[in-house]
Design a protein around this motif. Structure first.
Motif, PDB file in Angstrom:
ATOM      1  N   LEU A   1       0.862  -1.171   0.000  1.00 23.26           N
ATOM      2  CA  LEU A   1       0.000   0.000   0.000  1.00 23.26           C
ATOM      3  C   LEU A   1       0.899   1.221   0.000  1.00 23.26           C
ATOM      4  CD1 LEU A   1       0.159   1.254   3.125  1.00 23.26           C
ATOM      5  CD2 LEU A   1      -1.431  -0.588   3.574  1.00 23.26           C
ATOM      6  N   VAL A   2       0.328   2.357  -0.333  1.00 23.54           N
ATOM      7  CA  VAL A   2       1.074   3.601  -0.250  1.00 23.54           C
ATOM      8  C   VAL A   2       0.560   4.333   0.980  1.00 23.54           C
ATOM      9  CG1 VAL A   2       1.656   5.778  -1.364  1.00 23.54           C
ATOM     10  CG2 VAL A   2       1.417   3.701  -2.737  1.00 23.54           C
ATOM     11  N   LEU A   3       1.451   4.530   1.927  1.00 23.08           N
ATOM     12  CA  LEU A   3       1.135   5.218   3.165  1.00 23.08           C
ATOM     13  C   LEU A   3       1.552   6.671   3.029  1.00 23.08           C
ATOM     14  CD1 LEU A   3       0.307   5.126   6.197  1.00 23.08           C
ATOM     15  CD2 LEU A   3       2.708   4.611   6.699  1.00 23.08           C
ATOM     16  N   THR A   4       0.607   7.581   3.222  1.00 21.24           N
ATOM     17  CA  THR A   4       0.929   8.999   3.203  1.00 21.24           C
ATOM     18  C   THR A   4       0.765   9.535   4.612  1.00 21.24           C
ATOM     19  OG1 THR A   4       0.254   9.225   0.907  1.00 21.24           O
ATOM     20  CG2 THR A   4       0.422  11.256   2.189  1.00 21.24           C
ATOM     21  N   THR A   5       1.848  10.096   5.124  1.00 22.62           N
ATOM     22  CA  THR A   5       1.879  10.668   6.468  1.00 22.62           C
ATOM     23  C   THR A   5       2.147  12.166   6.336  1.00 22.62           C
ATOM     24  OG1 THR A   5       4.256  10.252   6.664  1.00 22.62           O
ATOM     25  CG2 THR A   5       2.782   8.534   7.489  1.00 22.62           C
ATOM     26  N   ILE A   6       2.039  12.866   7.448  1.00 20.91           N
ATOM     27  CA  ILE A   6       2.399  14.283   7.501  1.00 20.91           C
ATOM     28  C   ILE A   6       3.757  14.368   8.182  1.00 20.91           C
ATOM     29  CG2 ILE A   6       1.782  16.562   8.405  1.00 20.91           C
ATOM     30  CD1 ILE A   6      -0.094  15.465   6.199  1.00 20.91           C
TER      31      ILE A   6
ATOM     32  N   ASN B   1      14.095   3.661  13.647  1.00 27.25           N
ATOM     33  CA  ASN B   1      12.821   3.489  12.966  1.00 27.25           C
ATOM     34  C   ASN B   1      12.800   4.270  11.656  1.00 27.25           C
ATOM     35  OD1 ASN B   1      11.205   1.906  14.861  1.00 27.25           O
ATOM     36  ND2 ASN B   1      11.579   3.627  16.230  1.00 27.25           N
ATOM     37  N   PRO B   2      11.956   3.825  10.715  1.00 24.85           N
ATOM     38  CA  PRO B   2      11.825   4.588   9.469  1.00 24.85           C
ATOM     39  C   PRO B   2      11.135   5.923   9.735  1.00 24.85           C
ATOM     40  CG  PRO B   2      10.236   2.777   9.538  1.00 24.85           C
ATOM     41  CD  PRO B   2      11.127   2.622  10.740  1.00 24.85           C
ATOM     42  N   ALA B   3      11.367   6.886   8.864  1.00 25.09           N
ATOM     43  CA  ALA B   3      10.784   8.219   9.027  1.00 25.09           C
ATOM     44  C   ALA B   3       9.267   8.170   9.066  1.00 25.09           C
ATOM     45  CB  ALA B   3      11.263   9.134   7.912  1.00 25.09           C
ATOM     46  N   TRP B   4       8.652   7.288   8.276  1.00 23.82           N
ATOM     47  CA  TRP B   4       7.187   7.236   8.272  1.00 23.82           C
ATOM     48  C   TRP B   4       6.633   6.866   9.644  1.00 23.82           C
ATOM     49  CZ3 TRP B   4       5.050   2.700   9.680  1.00 23.82           C
ATOM     50  CH2 TRP B   4       5.692   1.501   9.360  1.00 23.82           C
ATOM     51  N   TYR B   5       7.360   6.043  10.403  1.00 26.27           N
ATOM     52  CA  TYR B   5       6.913   5.685  11.761  1.00 26.27           C
ATOM     53  C   TYR B   5       6.896   6.926  12.647  1.00 26.27           C
ATOM     54  CZ  TYR B   5       7.185   3.999  16.549  1.00 26.27           C
ATOM     55  OH  TYR B   5       6.968   3.813  17.895  1.00 26.27           O
ATOM     56  N   LEU B   6       7.957   7.711  12.586  1.00 24.15           N
ATOM     57  CA  LEU B   6       8.034   8.934  13.404  1.00 24.15           C
ATOM     58  C   LEU B   6       6.958   9.935  12.987  1.00 24.15           C
ATOM     59  CD1 LEU B   6      11.912   9.234  13.468  1.00 24.15           C
ATOM     60  CD2 LEU B   6      10.434   8.303  15.256  1.00 24.15           C
ATOM     61  N   ASN B   7       6.678   9.997  11.681  1.00 22.48           N
ATOM     62  CA  ASN B   7       5.605  10.864  11.213  1.00 22.48           C
ATOM     63  C   ASN B   7       4.246  10.402  11.734  1.00 22.48           C
ATOM     64  OD1 ASN B   7       7.512  12.345   9.799  1.00 22.48           O
ATOM     65  ND2 ASN B   7       7.043  11.389   7.834  1.00 22.48           N
ATOM     66  N   LEU B   8       4.002   9.089  11.713  1.00 15.90           N
ATOM     67  CA  LEU B   8       2.746   8.560  12.256  1.00 15.90           C
ATOM     68  C   LEU B   8       2.629   8.836  13.747  1.00 15.90           C
ATOM     69  CD1 LEU B   8       2.121   5.051  10.652  1.00 15.90           C
ATOM     70  CD2 LEU B   8       0.785   7.126  10.345  1.00 15.90           C
ATOM     71  N   ALA B   9       3.737   8.705  14.472  1.00 10.86           N
ATOM     72  CA  ALA B   9       3.721   8.970  15.908  1.00 10.86           C
ATOM     73  C   ALA B   9       3.328  10.413  16.189  1.00 10.86           C
ATOM     74  CB  ALA B   9       5.089   8.663  16.518  1.00 10.86           C
ATOM     75  N   ALA B  10       3.790  11.335  15.339  1.00  9.46           N
ATOM     76  CA  ALA B  10       3.486  12.748  15.526  1.00  9.46           C
ATOM     77  C   ALA B  10       2.067  13.094  15.084  1.00  9.46           C
ATOM     78  CB  ALA B  10       4.493  13.606  14.759  1.00  9.46           C
TER      79      ALA B  10
END
Length: 151
Positions: A43-48, A82-91
């Motif tokens: 899937l393509v996950l889009t985070t902020i 962790n990958p950047a997307w994980y940190l973005n999801l956490a935020a």
């Protein structure tokens, strides 16, 4: 529960930025595909972005979770961070979208802990044995995230 941000003291090299063009190609296919892409459900996950505030899209392998959810693992190929997307999801756990099979779905992200994480991790490593290699490459506990579609 909240995101834990585990970081290890050892691990494989983080995937390089030079793979961005590959990610764009894979993401394009994952957005259209219904089924496996490169041997995995993607899937393509889009985070902020936690620092930039800009949308960031990344192709991520997923596993079907209970009740129409998706499970993803922040393995970073066994890297110590962790990958950047994980940190973005956490935020921004309530500001993410998933794209696959021609549809776009707003989701809420939740890191799994305890028995829920163990059950999901067992499913992930059973369906994709390569994740066991990532687990042994690092000393951090690889986070497992459940993505739940918003109503």
């Amino acid at each position: 529960m909240s995101f834990t941000h585990p970081t290890g003291t050892r691990g494989a090299r983080q995937p390089s930025r030079s793979s961005n063009w590959i990610n764009r190609l894979v993401a394009r296919r994952a957005r259209r595909a219904d089924g496996k892409t490169m041997g995995m459900n993607l899937l393509v996950l889009t985070t902020i972005g936690r620092k930039s505030g800009e949308p960031r899209s990344t192709p991520v392998g997923y596993f079907t979770g209970p009740g129409g959810t998706w499970l993803i693992a922040a393995s970073a190929a066994g890297a110590k961070a962790n990958p950047a997307w994980y940190l973005n999801l956490a935020a921004h756990p309530d500001e993410a979208t998933v794209e696959l099979a021609g549809r776009k779905v707003e989701v809420t992200a939740e890191e799994l802990h305890g028995a829920d994480r163990e059950q999901a991790w067992q499913q992930i490593t059973t369906e994709a044995a390569g994740f066991r290699k990532y687990e042994t490459a690092t000393d951090r506990e690889i986070p497992v995230i459940r993505l739940t579609p918003k109503s």
